[in-house]
Scaffold this motif. Structure first.
Motif, mmCIF file in Angstrom:
data_model
loop_
_atom_site.group_PDB
_atom_site.id
_atom_site.type_symbol
_atom_site.label_atom_id
_atom_site.label_comp_id
_atom_site.label_asym_id
_atom_site.label_seq_id
_atom_site.Cartn_x
_atom_site.Cartn_y
_atom_site.Cartn_z
ATOM 1 N N VAL A 43 1.130 -1.155 -0.011
ATOM 2 C CA VAL A 43 -0.041 0.148 -0.046
ATOM 3 C C VAL A 43 0.771 1.315 -0.161
ATOM 4 O O VAL A 43 0.514 2.003 -0.827
ATOM 5 N N GLY A 44 1.934 1.239 0.713
ATOM 6 C CA GLY A 44 2.766 2.577 0.945
ATOM 7 C C GLY A 44 3.448 2.802 -0.356
ATOM 8 O O GLY A 44 3.501 3.972 -0.733
ATOM 9 N N GLU A 45 4.032 1.929 -0.835
ATOM 10 C CA GLU A 45 4.634 2.046 -2.290
ATOM 11 C C GLU A 45 3.820 2.740 -3.249
ATOM 12 O O GLU A 45 3.946 3.448 -4.135
ATOM 13 N N ALA A 46 2.483 2.287 -3.396
ATOM 14 C CA ALA A 46 1.611 2.691 -4.405
ATOM 15 C C ALA A 46 1.375 4.095 -3.976
ATOM 16 O O ALA A 46 1.072 4.992 -4.735
ATOM 17 N N LEU A 47 0.958 4.310 -2.762
ATOM 18 C CA LEU A 47 0.664 5.624 -2.198
ATOM 19 C C LEU A 47 1.690 6.741 -2.469
ATOM 20 O O LEU A 47 1.596 7.817 -2.793
ATOM 21 N N VAL A 48 2.890 6.340 -2.224
ATOM 22 C CA VAL A 48 4.179 7.091 -2.180
ATOM 23 C C VAL A 48 4.278 7.548 -3.774
ATOM 24 O O VAL A 48 4.968 8.850 -4.071
ATOM 25 N N GLY A 49 3.849 6.731 -4.628
ATOM 26 C CA GLY A 49 3.818 7.241 -6.203
ATOM 27 C C GLY A 49 3.286 8.600 -6.330
ATOM 28 O O GLY A 49 3.700 9.031 -7.389
ATOM 29 N N LEU A 50 2.488 8.960 -5.562
ATOM 30 C CA LEU A 50 1.914 10.187 -5.730
ATOM 31 C C LEU A 50 2.316 11.328 -5.574
ATOM 32 O O LEU A 50 2.457 12.368 -6.131
ATOM 33 N N ILE A 51 3.362 11.313 -4.675
ATOM 34 C CA ILE A 51 4.521 12.340 -4.457
ATOM 35 C C ILE A 51 5.795 12.324 -4.762
ATOM 36 O O ILE A 51 6.399 13.246 -4.525
ATOM 37 N N GLU A 52 6.161 11.000 -5.117
ATOM 38 C CA GLU A 52 7.569 10.920 -5.421
ATOM 39 C C GLU A 52 8.041 11.774 -6.368
ATOM 40 O O GLU A 52 9.321 12.009 -6.274
ATOM 41 N N PRO A 53 7.331 11.848 -7.621
ATOM 42 C CA PRO A 53 7.938 12.507 -8.677
ATOM 43 C C PRO A 53 8.445 14.028 -8.402
ATOM 44 O O PRO A 53 9.118 14.732 -8.685
ATOM 45 N N PHE A 54 7.537 14.549 -7.290
ATOM 46 C CA PHE A 54 8.035 16.093 -6.846
ATOM 47 C C PHE A 54 9.288 15.791 -6.097
ATOM 48 O O PHE A 54 9.868 16.926 -6.035
ATOM 49 N N LEU A 55 9.319 14.739 -5.298
ATOM 50 C CA LEU A 55 10.745 14.739 -4.540
ATOM 51 C C LEU A 55 11.879 14.529 -5.449
ATOM 52 O O LEU A 55 13.038 14.930 -5.180
ATOM 53 N N GLU A 71 0.583 22.003 -8.135
ATOM 54 C CA GLU A 71 0.499 20.759 -8.752
ATOM 55 C C GLU A 71 0.922 19.830 -7.318
ATOM 56 O O GLU A 71 0.195 18.758 -7.286
ATOM 57 N N LEU A 72 1.751 20.268 -6.781
ATOM 58 C CA LEU A 72 2.224 19.344 -5.544
ATOM 59 C C LEU A 72 1.065 19.286 -4.347
ATOM 60 O O LEU A 72 0.614 18.234 -3.943
ATOM 61 N N ARG A 73 0.400 20.553 -4.292
ATOM 62 C CA ARG A 73 -0.885 20.401 -3.484
ATOM 63 C C ARG A 73 -1.932 19.562 -3.819
ATOM 64 O O ARG A 73 -2.403 18.875 -3.074
ATOM 65 N N GLU A 74 -2.248 19.672 -5.014
ATOM 66 C CA GLU A 74 -3.106 18.707 -5.649
ATOM 67 C C GLU A 74 -2.913 17.232 -5.473
ATOM 68 O O GLU A 74 -3.891 16.502 -4.980
ATOM 69 N N TYR A 75 -1.705 16.741 -5.718
ATOM 70 C CA TYR A 75 -1.367 15.691 -5.384
ATOM 71 C C TYR A 75 -1.451 15.006 -4.042
ATOM 72 O O TYR A 75 -1.557 14.075 -3.514
ATOM 73 N N LEU A 76 -0.933 16.121 -3.100
ATOM 74 C CA LEU A 76 -1.127 15.946 -1.525
ATOM 75 C C LEU A 76 -2.559 15.866 -1.408
ATOM 76 O O LEU A 76 -2.992 14.882 -0.462
ATOM 77 N N GLY A 77 -3.232 16.647 -1.829
ATOM 78 C CA GLY A 77 -4.858 16.221 -1.643
ATOM 79 C C GLY A 77 -5.464 14.900 -2.220
ATOM 80 O O GLY A 77 -6.351 14.112 -1.530
ATOM 81 N N MET A 78 -4.780 14.540 -3.130
ATOM 82 C CA MET A 78 -5.288 12.865 -3.538
ATOM 83 C C MET A 78 -4.710 11.846 -2.716
ATOM 84 O O MET A 78 -5.181 11.119 -2.189
#
Length: 97
Positions: A43-55, A71-78
């Motif tokens: 689960v964690g690896e799937a979720l981290v994929g939402l913000i990893e590109p920003f990192l 865009e970062l805020r939008e993905y944090l919202g997701m």
């Protein structure tokens, strides 16, 4: 097992920091969130994929800080929405922006 509730609270804090315009601090928080999420392989690896590109592309945020922050805020919202679903909590809308 990771504490999804704690991570959800950290995501809320990161969103608040982003709303204040502090992208650098928000990215630091995102790194901590990603580290916590990675503790859960599936689960964690799937979720981290939402913000990893920003990192990965954190050095690029200065090129267009406003767009990067939005865009970062939008993905944090997701991410927040996904965490709330895991916790069984209802959220009225995907992003409060």
């Amino acid at each position: 097992m990771i504490d999804f509730r704690k991570i959800a609270e950290e995501v809320d804090e990161a969103i608040s920091i982003s709303d204040l315009g502090d992208v650098s601090e928000c990215l630091k928080r995102c790194e901590k969130i990603a580290d916590e999420l990675r503790k859960s392989k599936v689960v964690g690896e799937a979720l981290v994929g939402l913000i990893e590109p920003f990192l990965i592309h954190a050095d690029e945020y200065k090129l267009d800080e406003k767009v990067f922050a939005e865009e970062l805020r939008e993905y944090l919202g997701m991410l927040r929405y996904a965490l709330r679903q895991i916790l069984g909590e209802e959220e009225v809308e995907l992003s409060s922006g």
